[in-house]
Design an enzyme around this catalytic site. Sequence first.
Site: not given
Ligand code: IPM
Ligand code: MN
Length: 356
Positions: A141, A186, A219, A243, A247
């Site tokens: 990032y 990884k 993975d 990240d 999700d």
């Molecule tokens: C999160 C989001 C952010 C990240 C983006 C919006 C930069 O996806 O807070 O998880 O990737 O950290």
């Molecule tokens: Mn995110």
Amino acid sequence: MAALIGVLPGDGIGTEVIAEALKVLDAVATIGGHRFETRHGLIGGAAMDAAGSSFPPATRDLALGADAVLLGAVGGPKWTNPEAPDRPEKGLLELRAAMGVYANVRPVVTHPALYDASPLRPERLRGVDILVVRELTGGIYFGEKRRTADGASDLCSYSRAEITRLLRMAGTLARGRRRKVASIDKVNVLETSRLWRAIAIELFAREFADVALEHVLVDAAAMHLLSRPADFDVIVTENMFGDILTDEASMLVGSMGMLPSASLNDRGRGLYEPIHGSAPDIAGQGIANPCGTILSVAMMLRHSLGLPREAAAIEAAVAAVIESGLRTRDIAAPGTRAVSTTAMGDAIVTHLRAAA
Ligand code: IPM
Ligand code: MN
Ligand code: NAD
């Protein structure tokens, strides 16, 4: 107690979920006789429009001067040009870097009453209680970005110090739990992972001999999260892996809208935000799930404001409302009635008051 809280609603559903979180904070203040001074600031697309920057100096000052910062979400269709010099997401990354919040802690806890909302079978969801510790201010990032007409690159780099402090945070947090850490990397491809794993082995042998450490390739970890989620206790990993995996993990609970996060540094001044984004597809409709943001307020009370009882009361109120059957659209069974963002927030406040 008295505290100054920076409030950055941001864009899209960010403003909607923050409104509910502030109601809950207000109720906590009234019940416990606390004084929370909230000061609003601009971030993301809203800040680009109003102040010409996704992370204006006034927001920086507010964030660095506050005891804690509560954030909604940034981003949206209005600001999606990837070639633009400023973007809403850039503001969020700058905020995290400025606050030095290197550890993003994302709890993933399933509720029996929500098993229906997950695509996984209930027997897989039973007992899932994972704490993901995601590195937040380094890695791909923040590495150098290059672009030419014919190519592009993003540098992923980590220093020993960055890796060590995060792993130490994970080990320390594991001691308050089931004393198991899964370090996700990884190592078969990435040099940063090879350094990461070497440091993990050395650090845990030296400082955390009482904590069981396992290493899982990212993975395979994505698969294990679905096949044996209840086996995980603390998961520690680098920025982008964390990240993506969180999700994915949110669907164990039932929705992105349920997951809170705390981003911490060593000074206790955290940044608190739900893990989801601005959800342009549902923004402005009053149907977003505010639970992730409300649970982020609980994390803020626990980690930055020294109010663990009040944090637990919020968590209990959210659980009680979920158990009572109230559902926003994202967690409602198809064809059943869903309530609005404000109705969900109001119900949580009502439970909080009734339990006080
Ligand atoms: C999160 C989001 C952010 C990240 C983006 C919006 C930069 O996806 O807070 O998880 O990737 O950290
Ligand atoms: Mn995110
Ligand atoms: P998103 O998290 O905004 O939405 C993904 C899906 O989840 C959507 O279908 C959305 O409706 C649903 N969802 C998310 N939060 C919800 C909630 N509280 N209640 C109900 N449903 C919810 O991800 P995206 O659509 O990929 O990204 C949209 C924008 O948000 C992008 O600009 C992205 O960069 C940004 N983003 C910001 C953050 C942040 O501010 N921390 C996090 C992720 C994405």
